[in-house]
Scaffold this active site. Structure first.
Site, short mmCIF file in Angstrom:
data_model
loop_
_atom_site.label_atom_id
_atom_site.label_comp_id
_atom_site.label_asym_id
_atom_site.label_seq_id
_atom_site.Cartn_x
_atom_site.Cartn_y
_atom_site.Cartn_z
N ASP A 1 -15.86 -21.09 -7.32
CA ASP A 1 -14.66 -21.69 -7.90
C ASP A 1 -14.82 -23.09 -8.51
O ASP A 1 -14.43 -23.32 -9.63
CB ASP A 1 -13.56 -21.76 -6.83
CG ASP A 1 -13.25 -20.39 -6.24
OD1 ASP A 1 -13.90 -19.40 -6.61
OD2 ASP A 1 -12.34 -20.32 -5.40
N GLU B 1 -17.46 -19.60 6.75
CA GLU B 1 -17.38 -19.19 5.34
C GLU B 1 -18.61 -19.69 4.58
O GLU B 1 -19.19 -18.98 3.76
CB GLU B 1 -16.10 -19.78 4.73
CG GLU B 1 -15.81 -19.37 3.30
CD GLU B 1 -14.52 -19.98 2.76
OE1 GLU B 1 -13.88 -20.77 3.50
OE2 GLU B 1 -14.14 -19.66 1.61
C1 2M8 Z 1 -12.76 -18.27 -2.72
O1 2M8 Z 1 -11.85 -18.17 -3.80
C2 2M8 Z 1 -10.42 -18.09 -3.66
C3 2M8 Z 1 -9.84 -17.75 -5.02
O2 2M8 Z 1 -10.33 -16.52 -5.42
C4 2M8 Z 1 -9.77 -19.35 -3.15
O3 2M8 Z 1 -10.45 -20.36 -2.91
O4 2M8 Z 1 -8.55 -19.33 -2.99
C5 2M8 Z 1 -14.17 -18.06 -3.33
O5 2M8 Z 1 -15.16 -18.46 -2.41
C6 2M8 Z 1 -14.34 -16.61 -3.72
O6 2M8 Z 1 -15.68 -16.37 -4.14
C7 2M8 Z 1 -14.01 -15.67 -2.57
O7 2M8 Z 1 -14.05 -14.33 -3.00
C8 2M8 Z 1 -12.61 -15.97 -1.99
C9 2M8 Z 1 -12.33 -15.18 -0.70
O8 2M8 Z 1 -13.38 -15.33 0.22
O9 2M8 Z 1 -12.50 -17.36 -1.68
#
Ligand code: 2M8
Length: 418
Positions: free
Chosen positions: A159, A383
């Protein structure tokens, strides 16, 4: 100890399991995310093959008519996440976001299928045309100058990575207005994207919503359109796995072969000689990002050898205690705790490690796998992790970290395999 971590990983996956899809982690991410689910399926396949198929099949229940598989599917209501379904305004059923995510699904579908082709064939016959349609969507809507572009940093999965900074600087946030983020109430704000990034994320979402998520309109006028080595390598690799799946179901392979050739030739345009790395390229301005990131090292995963990349890999591996940082630690933009600007991510380690092993770089592959195992043993199923001191970051009890532990990092796999 090893057995108990395997059991902990399975328990995390069971706890995050919503029956037919798995949340990345409770609270911070309460819905189904695209590439998270593909990793989850990879993990489920180590102890419940049927459940692995269900995970991928549920992901494709959100597929759009144009073939896109969205990055979030909002199967049930939850107030804990921003931006939720109303903000995206995609008018899909089930509600979804309006962008996609890295296509690792064909690769893990192949792994799951090959584990038991007899059980898998019926699943695959149904899934294959959907995978094919999704990959075709990439070529219709995200293929420019031989490479794959993203319409939003969220589409890349990385992101707030430094590779988006230059292009994000051109995003106009004057119409964004007030909104309330939820992520910083779940996680220390120092581990999350900063407010300027979020305003730009939202400006791009509003621009997509305002044009009804019209692909032609977004590719012409959208505020962000950047070629991504990560997406390009991942799709190239996924096409090779899709080809194997096409053969398994007896489908024609010529279209897929063309895609492979096109990306193999095209991706060389993302080699930035100034930084000696595969780099993101702003399609609108023609400027490279000047960013050596973990995505630069997905070349082996895509089946591409690169001697310089190997030298740079070794330099970076020697510079941090735990591989692999998401951004070059010798760069001034490196931030070891801030999300995709430095931390090590188990899932990216898995992809790079699979590629290194397949391409004959066993020592580097083992280093990645060993470091990933150490991070999880010391800091739990976080994470992501600080690559300098190994401390945990972001959400805890994370599905994809548990999944890659089970399918790739756990020392018990070597015992089983030997
Ligand atoms: C993170 O992204 C989301 C948006 O899609 C967020 O921060 O709200 C990223 O690390 C993405 O790669 C990942 O798929 C998601 C859920 O783990 O979180």
């Amino acid at each position: 100890m090893t057995t108990s971590l395997d059991e902990q990983a399975r328990n995390i996956m069971r706890r995050n399991d919503q029956g037919h899809y798995t949340m990345p982690t409770n609270g911070l991410y309460p819905y189904q995310w695209n590439w998270d689910s593909a990793f989850a399926a990879f993990g489920f396949a180590t102890f419940d093959l049927g459940r692995a198929w269900v995970e991928i099949e549920t992901l494709f229940s959100g597929q759009w008519e144009n073939g896109m598989v969205p990055h979030i599917i909002f199967h049930s209501e939850s107030s804990g996440y921003f931006p939720g379904p109303d903000v995206w305004g995609t008018e899909q059923s089930p509600p979804t976001s309006g962008i996609s995510q890295p296509p690792v699904a064909a690769t893990f579908t192949r792994a799951i299928f090959e584990q038991n082709p007899e059980v898998g064939l019926n699943h695959l016959k149904d899934l294959f045309p959907k995978l094919l349609a999704w990959h075709r969507w990439f070529f219709e809507c995200r293929f420019e100058n031989g490479v794959i572009v993203v319409n939003h940093p969220w589409e890349s999965g990385r992101d707030n990575a430094p590779e988006w900074d230059e292009a994000m600087g051109n995003v106009d946030t004057s119409g964004v207005g007030e909104y309330t983020r939820n992520d910083t109430s779940h996680v220390d704000p120092h581990m999350r994207p900063n407010q300027t990034d979020y305003d730009r994320f939202m400006a791009i979402v509003y621009a997509g919503r305002d044009c009804g998520w019209n692909e032609a309109n977004m590719s012409e006028n959208g505020p962000f359109r950047v070629a991504d080595p990560g997406m390009t390598f991942i799709l190239l690799r996924a096409n090779k796995d899709l080809l194997a799946l096409a053969e398994a179901v007896g489908a024609n392979t010529s279209e897929i072969q063309n895609w492979i050739q096109a990306l193999e030739a095209g991706v060389q345009q993302l080699w930035n000689p100034e930084i000696q790395a595969y780099d993101a390229l702003n399609i609108r301005t023609g400027k490279f990002a000047g960013s050596m990131s973990s995505a630069s090292f997905l070349c082996w995963y895509a089946g591409i050898q690169n001697e310089t990349a190997l030298i740079e890999f070794n330099r970076i591996a020697a510079a941090v205690k735990y591989t692999f940082p998401s951004h070059d630690p010798d760069s001034e933009r490196f931030e070891p705790f801030r999300y995709w600007r430095g931390p090590a991510w188990g899932i990216v380690n898995t992809l790079i490690g699979i590629g290194l092993a397949e391409m004959g770089h066993q020592a580097q592959a083992e280093k990645l796998r060993g470091d990933t195992a150490k991070l999880i043993e010391q800091s739990g199923f976080a994470e992501y992790f600080n690559p300098v001191d190994g401390s945990p970051a972001g959400g805890m009890d994370f599905t994809w970290t548990a999944a890659i532990w089970l399918a790739w990092a756990s020392p018990s796999l070597q015992i089983k395999g030997s």
